[in-house]
Design a protein around this motif. Structure first.
Motif, PDB file in Angstrom:
ATOM      1  N   PRO A 248      -6.179  35.210  24.822  1.00  0.00           N
ATOM      2  CA  PRO A 248      -5.275  36.134  24.117  1.00  0.00           C
ATOM      3  C   PRO A 248      -6.067  37.319  23.555  1.00  0.00           C
ATOM      4  O   PRO A 248      -7.211  37.176  23.152  1.00  0.00           O
ATOM      5  CB  PRO A 248      -4.674  35.291  22.997  1.00  0.00           C
ATOM      6  CG  PRO A 248      -4.889  33.881  23.429  1.00  0.00           C
ATOM      7  CD  PRO A 248      -6.172  33.865  24.218  1.00  0.00           C
ATOM      8  N   VAL A 249      -5.425  38.442  23.529  1.00  0.00           N
ATOM      9  CA  VAL A 249      -6.076  39.664  23.010  1.00  0.00           C
ATOM     10  C   VAL A 249      -5.126  40.335  22.011  1.00  0.00           C
ATOM     11  O   VAL A 249      -3.968  40.628  22.351  1.00  0.00           O
ATOM     12  CB  VAL A 249      -6.423  40.634  24.155  1.00  0.00           C
ATOM     13  CG1 VAL A 249      -7.040  41.903  23.589  1.00  0.00           C
ATOM     14  CG2 VAL A 249      -7.342  39.973  25.174  1.00  0.00           C
ATOM     15  N   PHE A 250      -5.633  40.540  20.773  1.00  0.00           N
ATOM     16  CA  PHE A 250      -4.835  41.244  19.756  1.00  0.00           C
ATOM     17  C   PHE A 250      -4.772  42.719  20.100  1.00  0.00           C
ATOM     18  O   PHE A 250      -5.742  43.297  20.625  1.00  0.00           O
ATOM     19  CB  PHE A 250      -5.452  41.071  18.365  1.00  0.00           C
ATOM     20  CG  PHE A 250      -5.151  39.732  17.738  1.00  0.00           C
ATOM     21  CD1 PHE A 250      -3.951  39.514  17.088  1.00  0.00           C
ATOM     22  CD2 PHE A 250      -6.077  38.695  17.808  1.00  0.00           C
ATOM     23  CE1 PHE A 250      -3.678  38.291  16.514  1.00  0.00           C
ATOM     24  CE2 PHE A 250      -5.808  37.474  17.234  1.00  0.00           C
ATOM     25  CZ  PHE A 250      -4.594  37.257  16.578  1.00  0.00           C
ATOM     26  N   THR A 270       3.372  42.032   7.314  1.00  0.00           N
ATOM     27  CA  THR A 270       3.079  42.701   8.573  1.00  0.00           C
ATOM     28  C   THR A 270       3.308  41.713   9.722  1.00  0.00           C
ATOM     29  O   THR A 270       3.580  40.522   9.489  1.00  0.00           O
ATOM     30  CB  THR A 270       1.633  43.231   8.609  1.00  0.00           C
ATOM     31  OG1 THR A 270       1.454  44.034   9.788  1.00  0.00           O
ATOM     32  CG2 THR A 270       0.635  42.100   8.615  1.00  0.00           C
ATOM     33  N   THR A 271       3.169  42.180  10.956  1.00  0.00           N
ATOM     34  CA  THR A 271       3.286  41.326  12.153  1.00  0.00           C
ATOM     35  C   THR A 271       2.056  41.548  13.025  1.00  0.00           C
ATOM     36  O   THR A 271       1.730  42.701  13.357  1.00  0.00           O
ATOM     37  CB  THR A 271       4.550  41.649  12.961  1.00  0.00           C
ATOM     38  OG1 THR A 271       5.701  41.436  12.147  1.00  0.00           O
ATOM     39  CG2 THR A 271       4.647  40.759  14.205  1.00  0.00           C
ATOM     40  N   VAL A 272       1.381  40.448  13.367  1.00  0.00           N
ATOM     41  CA  VAL A 272       0.247  40.522  14.292  1.00  0.00           C
ATOM     42  C   VAL A 272       0.746  40.154  15.688  1.00  0.00           C
ATOM     43  O   VAL A 272       1.687  39.372  15.839  1.00  0.00           O
ATOM     44  CB  VAL A 272      -0.902  39.596  13.833  1.00  0.00           C
ATOM     45  CG1 VAL A 272      -1.458  40.055  12.498  1.00  0.00           C
ATOM     46  CG2 VAL A 272      -0.441  38.151  13.755  1.00  0.00           C
ATOM     47  N   ASN A 273       0.077  40.732  16.653  1.00  0.00           N
ATOM     48  CA  ASN A 273       0.535  40.501  18.034  1.00  0.00           C
ATOM     49  C   ASN A 273      -0.673  40.386  18.959  1.00  0.00           C
ATOM     50  O   ASN A 273      -1.562  41.252  18.952  1.00  0.00           O
ATOM     51  CB  ASN A 273       1.444  41.634  18.484  1.00  0.00           C
ATOM     52  CG  ASN A 273       1.991  41.403  19.885  1.00  0.00           C
ATOM     53  OD1 ASN A 273       2.316  40.269  20.262  1.00  0.00           O
ATOM     54  ND2 ASN A 273       2.084  42.462  20.670  1.00  0.00           N
ATOM     55  N   ALA A 274      -0.697  39.292  19.710  1.00  0.00           N
ATOM     56  CA  ALA A 274      -1.740  39.072  20.732  1.00  0.00           C
ATOM     57  C   ALA A 274      -1.065  38.736  22.061  1.00  0.00           C
ATOM     58  O   ALA A 274      -0.062  38.011  22.100  1.00  0.00           O
ATOM     59  CB  ALA A 274      -2.672  37.959  20.293  1.00  0.00           C
ATOM     60  N   ALA A 329      -5.433  33.880  17.365  1.00  0.00           N
ATOM     61  CA  ALA A 329      -4.395  33.694  18.393  1.00  0.00           C
ATOM     62  C   ALA A 329      -4.970  32.787  19.487  1.00  0.00           C
ATOM     63  O   ALA A 329      -6.048  33.060  20.020  1.00  0.00           O
ATOM     64  CB  ALA A 329      -3.971  35.034  18.967  1.00  0.00           C
ATOM     65  N   LYS A 330      -4.261  31.745  19.807  1.00  0.00           N
ATOM     66  CA  LYS A 330      -4.748  30.752  20.782  1.00  0.00           C
ATOM     67  C   LYS A 330      -3.659  30.476  21.807  1.00  0.00           C
ATOM     68  O   LYS A 330      -2.491  30.279  21.450  1.00  0.00           O
ATOM     69  CB  LYS A 330      -5.136  29.461  20.083  1.00  0.00           C
ATOM     70  CG  LYS A 330      -5.726  28.427  21.026  1.00  0.00           C
ATOM     71  CD  LYS A 330      -6.232  27.216  20.276  1.00  0.00           C
ATOM     72  CE  LYS A 330      -5.086  26.431  19.670  1.00  0.00           C
ATOM     73  NZ  LYS A 330      -5.560  25.161  19.088  1.00  0.00           N
ATOM     74  N   ASP A 331      -4.104  30.475  23.115  1.00  0.00           N
ATOM     75  CA  ASP A 331      -3.136  30.146  24.159  1.00  0.00           C
ATOM     76  C   ASP A 331      -3.163  28.651  24.445  1.00  0.00           C
ATOM     77  O   ASP A 331      -3.924  27.902  23.837  1.00  0.00           O
ATOM     78  CB  ASP A 331      -3.395  30.973  25.428  1.00  0.00           C
ATOM     79  CG  ASP A 331      -4.782  30.728  26.010  1.00  0.00           C
ATOM     80  OD1 ASP A 331      -5.423  29.713  25.632  1.00  0.00           O
ATOM     81  OD2 ASP A 331      -5.241  31.554  26.809  1.00  0.00           O
TER      82      ASP A 331
END
Length: 818
Positions: A248-250, A270-274, A329-331
């Motif tokens: 995953p990449v932020f 806030t919202t983080v996204n990966a 973030a982990k897949d």
């Protein structure tokens, strides 16, 4: 070790922020002088109780006597008093165990402050004690084991965040570095956050091979920099997963957000996204906090699926101004990426200023100079920035002001000179207001009483007192009352009235009047005679009972009102005793011819001295008239030959008093053209028989009364003298005490003697009469009678020792006064 004055550190602000439960201290002093100083000491933590911190007396330049006499003591707002002042030795020692980590956590430098207060005079010294760290804690991990699931397709250089170790020590004794046990695949890389905290990442150096080694067991060692060095260890268990070659990449390496303190739960941050380039289950990303040791999980939460960060706890700006969250973030294949969320906390003006009274003095003397300290207060606001800026002011328009001496300390002082007579008590309201929006304020009321000093002299109600008193008054009568007011109170307002020593007519004023010292009533001590003294001018002093006493003077004028106690005195024509004076009128005189002018005076004044002239008797009333106001005798018709040569006019002079008094003068007029004619006709000049008969009767009666009173008084006086002489002889031959005797209603105010009044008598004789006219005068005057036994003598009278008609050849002069 004593240090110089330095700015307050963050630790000091925290320490003062916890001082909401300070006890109020009140010092009641007459005069307060505040002296301030600052000392800073540095000591290591964990010192034993009683250990020396520093010599306060020496560092402040105070001797031990001053510490004892000033009752030196420590004032601190904390529940735990870490230090103790040995006033007898002037030293500061440790009172309780000091744990730097408990006191300041990770804040450096760590210090706490308190004040040393001395009394008489007031001195306030601030002492700051800095606590240095010792290496008494080892780095620790919150977990015993860190587990990773890593795909075998993980590329070299992949990073795996490791749980950070926590070392409660700071500085060189804090966490220094991480070590990873030797292996072929991983190395540890150490990084630092913006706040200086170190964290470790495990970096894949060589790709994994699940078929060769499906599981790896490593150890992460955290080491501090203290001496001796301490360390902590955590196990790392790695499970190698099958191919999932995309992590995953932020979309951002750092997320920034801001929230306001006191924001409610579930407030969006806030919202983080990966994103993961893999497909299927390997592309499903979950989010979680990578570092749960900091306790931020109690304040924030992140949704595992959406990456939304929400608030779950109470955000307090006064405790923490910024938060840093590390989100991983982990897949499904175990590949991860991490990002940082920086949350700025905005301050809300949610703390009102607090006012603590250190000292307050009441009452204050009204003669206190401007700048006199009446109170010391401490004002604090736990907010920061504009919300924490506090201004103090006095709400009312009062003669006081607020001065700032030390940080957070204010002195309430007088601004102008106080006047108790204007305002005797003040209700002072001190308002502390911060600069927040909306601003918050706190009020503190002070009741200040003003004590009196003798600064006001008595003031008379009038600048000059005027009074009137009729002459011949009774001694002891109250004339007037003077009144003075003193705006002071109690003894300072107690007024005494004093008669100033002055002279009136060469005599002391005390012989004429007296004044009651308490009531201010002025009494006449004697009976006044307007003809002798017309006014009394003297000074009354009003003096208060203060120390020193103040006084003021007022002039009092007592005007003697004239009474009609003196008859008019005829100055012209002169009434002689042995000769006859006549006015000559020619027969050719016209109407209005001025025959003569009667001149009279009255020693009284005002309307009592207004004289009017009337013709009482006349030989021919149709020939003459007398001017009512000027006393001029004029003809009212033409003189004829039928008119008698000898004309006798009786003119009465009357004053305007109530009752009126009068005098009579005889004017002889001769109607003739030559002087020989006058002589021939004037030898047989006769008088009116009826007038002579009356005059002779009154004269005889007056002589009889005067003689009787004179003989009676002589007998009484001689009898009293003989009686006193015999009494004194009896007392002299006996051992009894001598008691003086005073006749009833004895008064010495009018001179010597036992009679209350002076009685004067006038005895008059007229020309060529066998009868006498007796006339009684009023009380209060002295008359001298000049009597001529000859048949042609005229009446003479001397008033107050002087004769109106001065006849030096009079054979007999008699003067009697009773």
């Amino acid at each position: 070790m004593a240090c110089g004055i330095s700015p307050y550190s963050r630790c000091v602000r925290w320490h003062f922020g916890c001082g909401q439960n300070w006890k109020l201290l009140f010092f009641f002093l007459y005069l307060i002088q505040v002296v301030s100083g600052q000392i800073r000491y540095s000591i290591p933590e964990e010192m034993k109780k009683g250990s020396l911190i520093g010599n306060v007396a020496q560092d402040l330049g105070l001797d031990l006597k001053r510490l004892r006499s000033g009752r030196a003591r420590i004032v601190t707002g904390e529940n735990i008093q870490y230090t103790e002042l040995k006033a007898d030795k002037g030293i500061l020692v440790v009172n309780e165990r000091i744990d730097r980590e408990q006191l300041c956590r990770d804040v450096t430098p760590c210090s706490f402050s308190f004040e040393v207060i001395l009394e008489n005079p007031m001195e306030l010294h601030q002492i700051t004690v800095e606590i240095t760290d010792i290496n008494d804690h080892s780095p620790t991990f919150k977990r015993d084991t860190i587990r990773f699931e890593i795909s075998e397709s993980a590329n070299a250089g992949s990073r795996f965040p490791l749980t950070s170790a926590e070392d409660l020590d700071v500085g060189i004794n804090g966490l220094r570095e991480y070590f990873l046990t030797e292996n072929e695949n991983f190395v540890v890389k150490q990084n630092s956050n913006a706040d200086g905290k170190k964290y470790a990442e495990m970096v894949l150096q060589k790709p994994l091979d699940r078929e060769t080694n499906p599981n790896l067991s490593l150890k992460l060692i955290a080491v501090d920099g203290g001496t001796p060095q301490r360390s902590g260890t955590v196990n790392i268990d790695i499970t190698v997963l099958d191919v999932n070659d995309n992590s995953p990449v932020f979309n951002q390496s750092v997320y920034k957000a801001s929230v306001m303190e006191n924001a409610p739960r579930d407030t969006y941050v806030t919202t983080v996204n990966a994103s993961d380039a893999d497909f299927g289950s390997n592309s499903i990303v979950t989010y979680y906090f990578s570092d749960i040791s900091s306790g931020l999980s109690n304040l924030f939460t992140v949704n595992e699926q959406s990456g939304v960060v929400l608030i779950t706890g109470l955000i307090d700006y006064e405790k923490e101004k910024k938060y840093e969250l590390r989100i991983e973030a982990k897949d499904q294949g175990g590949l991860t990426d991490s990002s940082k969320v920086i949350i700025e906390v905005g301050d809300v003006n949610d703390n009102s200023p607090t006012i603590s009274v250190m000292s307050f003095t009441s009452p204050v003397s009204e003669d206190s100079p401007p700048g006199t300290t009446i109170g010391i207060i401490n004002v604090k606001d736990l907010d920061s920035g504009e919300n924490g800026k506090v201004t103090c002011k006095i709400e009312q328009n009062a003669p006081f002001k607020i001065k700032s001496n030390l940080r957070n300390y204010y002195t309430l002082v007088t601004d102008t000179i106080l006047d108790r007579e204007i305002v005797s008590e003040y209700n002072i309201t001190v308002v502390a207001t911060d600069a927040g929006m909306p601003p918050l304020s706190t009020r503190k009321n002070f009741n200040l009483k003003i004590s009196d000093v003798n600064d006001n002299a008595p003031v008379f109600s009038q600048s000059v007192y005027n009074a009137f008193i009729a002459e011949n008054n009774s001694p002891g009568i109250a004339v007037l009352t003077v009144r003075a007011e003193d705006p002071d109170e109690n003894q300072n307002a107690r007024i005494s009235y004093i008669l100033e020593d002055t002279k009136i007519g060469g005599s002391p004023v005390f012989e004429y009047i007296s004044i009651n010292a308490e009531s201010g009533v002025i009494h006449a001590l004697r009976s006044f005679d307007y003809e002798q003294i017309k006014q009394l001018v003297f000074v009354i002093k009003a003096q208060d009972g203060g120390s020193p006493p103040l006084s003021s003077n007022v002039t009092v004028k007592i005007l003697i009102k004239d009474q009609n106690d003196n008859p008019p005195q005829v100055l012209y024509p002169v009434q002689t005793g042995g000769s006859l004076v006549a006015e000559m009128v020619p027969r050719s005189a016209d109407v209005g011819y001025l025959v003569t002018k009667v001149v009279a005076v009255d020693v009284d004044s005002g309307q009592n001295a207004w004289l009017s002239y009337k013709l009482q008797r006349a030989t021919d009333r149709a020939l003459f008239e007398v001017g009512l106001q000027n006393g001029e005798i004029r003809t009212i018709r033409q003189v004829t030959d039928k008119d008698a040569v000898k004309q006798r006019l009786s003119v009465i002079v009357e004053d305007n008093g109530q009752p009126s008094r009068s005098a009579t003068v005889i004017v002889n007029v001769v109607v003739a053209d030559s002087f020989p004619e006058v002589l021939s006709e004037f030898t047989d000049f006769t008088q009116d028989k009826e007038y002579n008969d009356n005059l002779t009767f009154y004269l005889v009666l007056a002589l009889a009364v005067v003689s009787f009173l004179f003989i009676t008084c002589l007998v009484v006086i001689i009898s009293v003298k003989i009686y006193r002489w015999r009494q004194s002889r009896i007392m002299f031959h006996s051992n009894l005490p001598v008691i003086p005797y005073y006749p009833p209603r004895y008064s010495d105010t009018l001179g010597t003697g036992t009679l209350q009044h002076v009685y004067n008598y006038e005895v008059c004789r007229t020309t060529d009469s066998r009868k006498s006219d007796c006339k009684f005068g009023g009380a209060g005057s002295q008359n001298v009678l000049i009597m001529d036994p000859s048949s042609t003598g005229t009446m003479q009278r001397i008033q107050s020792g002087k004769s109106i008609l001065d006849e030096p050849d009079s054979p007999l002069e008699v003067s009697q006064t009773y």
